[in-house]
Design an enzyme around this catalytic site. Structure first.
Site, PDB file in Angstrom:
ATOM      1  N   HIS A   1       1.376  -0.927   0.210  1.00 46.60           N
ATOM      2  CA  HIS A   1       0.280   0.515   0.135  1.00 46.60           C
ATOM      3  C   HIS A   1       0.930   1.807  -0.354  1.00 46.60           C
ATOM      4  O   HIS A   1       1.872   1.378   0.924  1.00 46.60           O
ATOM      5  CB  HIS A   1      -0.908   0.259   0.931  1.00 46.60           C
ATOM      6  CG  HIS A   1      -1.432  -1.254   1.474  1.00 46.60           C
ATOM      7  ND1 HIS A   1      -3.338  -1.416   1.230  1.00 46.60           N
ATOM      8  CD2 HIS A   1      -1.049  -2.697   2.079  1.00 46.60           C
ATOM      9  CE1 HIS A   1      -3.354  -2.680   1.128  1.00 46.60           C
ATOM     10  NE2 HIS A   1      -3.032  -2.966   2.017  1.00 46.60           N
TER      11      HIS A   1
ATOM     12  N   HIS B   1      -8.300  -8.121  -0.785  1.00 47.53           N
ATOM     13  CA  HIS B   1      -7.197  -9.102   0.596  1.00 47.53           C
ATOM     14  C   HIS B   1      -8.997  -9.666   1.235  1.00 47.53           C
ATOM     15  O   HIS B   1      -9.420  -9.393   1.357  1.00 47.53           O
ATOM     16  CB  HIS B   1      -7.437  -7.672   1.900  1.00 47.53           C
ATOM     17  CG  HIS B   1      -6.226  -6.952   1.635  1.00 47.53           C
ATOM     18  ND1 HIS B   1      -6.204  -6.889   0.606  1.00 47.53           N
ATOM     19  CD2 HIS B   1      -5.504  -6.828   2.302  1.00 47.53           C
ATOM     20  CE1 HIS B   1      -4.852  -5.519   0.683  1.00 47.53           C
ATOM     21  NE2 HIS B   1      -4.684  -5.345   2.057  1.00 47.53           N
TER      22      HIS B   1
ATOM     23  N   GLU C   1      -7.610 -12.899   6.827  1.00 41.67           N
ATOM     24  CA  GLU C   1      -6.066 -12.001   7.466  1.00 41.67           C
ATOM     25  C   GLU C   1      -6.797 -11.651   8.442  1.00 41.67           C
ATOM     26  O   GLU C   1      -6.306 -13.001   9.866  1.00 41.67           O
ATOM     27  CB  GLU C   1      -5.930 -10.392   6.918  1.00 41.67           C
ATOM     28  CG  GLU C   1      -4.922  -9.912   7.446  1.00 41.67           C
ATOM     29  CD  GLU C   1      -4.700  -8.280   7.461  1.00 41.67           C
ATOM     30  OE1 GLU C   1      -5.704  -7.854   6.905  1.00 41.67           O
ATOM     31  OE2 GLU C   1      -3.625  -7.701   7.827  1.00 41.67           O
TER      32      GLU C   1
ATOM     33  N   ASP D   1       3.693  -5.243   2.476  1.00 38.24           N
ATOM     34  CA  ASP D   1       1.704  -4.454   2.806  1.00 38.24           C
ATOM     35  C   ASP D   1       2.354  -3.226   3.145  1.00 38.24           C
ATOM     36  O   ASP D   1       1.937  -2.003   2.420  1.00 38.24           O
ATOM     37  CB  ASP D   1       1.596  -5.278   4.202  1.00 38.24           C
ATOM     38  CG  ASP D   1       0.037  -5.321   4.580  1.00 38.24           C
ATOM     39  OD1 ASP D   1      -0.966  -4.398   3.248  1.00 38.24           O
ATOM     40  OD2 ASP D   1      -0.535  -5.903   5.493  1.00 38.24           O
ATOM     41  N   ASP D   2       2.445  -2.669   5.006  1.00 34.12           N
ATOM     42  CA  ASP D   2       2.504  -1.454   4.998  1.00 34.12           C
ATOM     43  C   ASP D   2       4.159  -1.098   4.864  1.00 34.12           C
ATOM     44  O   ASP D   2       3.993  -0.915   7.100  1.00 34.12           O
ATOM     45  CB  ASP D   2       1.623  -1.526   5.622  1.00 34.12           C
ATOM     46  CG  ASP D   2      -0.034  -0.655   5.014  1.00 34.12           C
ATOM     47  OD1 ASP D   2      -0.202  -0.452   4.275  1.00 34.12           O
ATOM     48  OD2 ASP D   2      -0.764  -1.992   6.121  1.00 34.12           O
TER      49      ASP D   2
HETATM   50 ZN   LIG Z   1      -2.070  -5.149   2.740  1.00 34.64          ZN
END
Ligand SMILES: [Zn+2]
Length: 350
Positions: free
Chosen positions: A30, A209, A212, A290-291
């Site tokens: 992201h 997504h 998760e 991811d982040d």
């Molecule tokens: Zn993500």
């Protein structure tokens, strides 16, 4: 890396240095999650956006999360510092510089235009202009190719998803895919059937997504209702044998993010991460960050964390190969990336 990383030790650093030279693609990233505290402070100053933290250390102290929601609260607070096309360009360039240093050849990058347009009141075209300019400059400067995935924010009003697709349609050729992110539980893929059908009609790929924090059934919905070609995270597939067999049979790629799962307490420790079992079972897994500004490391740090947990180098190289095959790059680009990874494997006897 940021200074909040408390998982790194000397062994991991050595492994990360070696794995940083391994050619790979990043498929779950992201761009807003690459906003480092230093750049957030700089943007806040540049744009006169007040932040509740007086110093960088005060801000860094916020980077401890109990779950997905506690992370999202900080993520959205810092996102408010992104105001102009130049800000988005600078954010993209900062990521691509780090990606290149981690051996990333190609990145498929999520962005959250609903938040920028409807929460922070930044025009869609400004966001897209800045990100695209960053990709153009970054490819020349760092040799990393990139593509954008417009990610719908599942816990915002669904009407805003329709409106962002209205805005995106005129420039649909500048986007490679549609995604679905943010708070998962209580926002099943079944809520976004119409939006994904419309995005696919633009010629976009579909990813989502799922699994998760949410249940395995969300993965099934993403495949059956949204026609997702890849599942982001997806680790709860292990709760459902029939679904796991289907993903193995149909070779549906999963974009796994080990340090994210660790920081958001989806897993208790990196040694408990299910990725080795998923690989053994025959699932098509990839490793992603991811982040990374929030979760303690970029692509190579995620590979290194698994190496530190005992995953052998040839398995890590096989996961890098999966990342190339699972990308939406064209055949010529995939061939170029395969050749570079093959050279690296030869050089390392793998
Ligand atoms: Zn993500």
């Amino acid at each position: 890396m940021n200074d909040t990383n408390d998982t790194t030790n000397d062994d991991e650093k050595t492994a990360r240095d070696a794995l940083a030279t391994m050619p790979k693609a990043e498929l779950h990233l992201h761009i807003e999650g690459t906003l480092e505290p230093e750049l957030a402070f700089e943007l806040a100053r540049r744009n006169d956006v007040p932040l509740p933290w007086g110093t960088l250390d005060e801000l860094r102290a916020q980077y401890r999360f109990e779950n997905l929601q506690s992370f999202l609260d900080l993520y959205y607070a810092l996102m408010r510092t992104l105001r102009t096309a130049d800000d988005f360009r600078d954010l993209m360039l900062a990521y691509l510089r780090r990606a290149a240093a981690d051996g990333v050849m190609h990145a498929e990058i999520f962005f959250d235009p609903q938040v920028h347009a409807f929460t922070d009141h930044v025009a869609y075209d400004d966001v897209l202009d800045g990100l695209r300019e960053g990709l153009r400059i970054g490819e020349k400067r760092y040799g990393v190719t990139g593509a954008l995935i417009l990610s719908l924010v599942r816990d915002m009003d669904v009407a805003t998803a329709d409106r962002i697709l209205d805005m995106a349609q005129a420039r649909k050729d500048e986007i490679v895919g549609i995604g679905l992110d943010s708070a998962e539980v209580g926002y099943p893929p079944s809520m976004f059937v119409d939006q994904f059908a419309r995005a696919r009609s633009f010629g976009w790929h579909a990813v989502a997504h799922a699994g998760e924090e949410g249940p395995a059934d969300y993965i099934r919905q993403a495949l059956d209702l949204l026609h997702a070609e890849r599942i982001d995270h997806g680790i709860h597939v292990l709760d459902d044998d029939e679904l796991e067999a289907r993903l193995i049979r149909d070779r549906i790629p999963l974009t796994c993010c080990p340090l994210s799962n660790l920081r958001l307490q989806v897993v208790g420790s990196i040694d408990d991460h299910p990725l080795p079992r998923m690989v053994r079972d025959g699932l098509v897994c990839t490793i992603n960050s991811d982040d990374p500004a929030y979760f303690g490391g970029y692509a190579a740090a995620n590979y290194a964390a698994l190496a530190g947990a005992g995953m052998p180098p040839d398995t890590l190289a096989a996961l890098a190969a999966n990342s190339i095959e699972a990308s939406f790059a064209d055949d010529a680009d995939k061939e170029r990336m395969r050749a570079r990874l093959a050279d690296w494997r030869d050089a390392h006897g793998l």
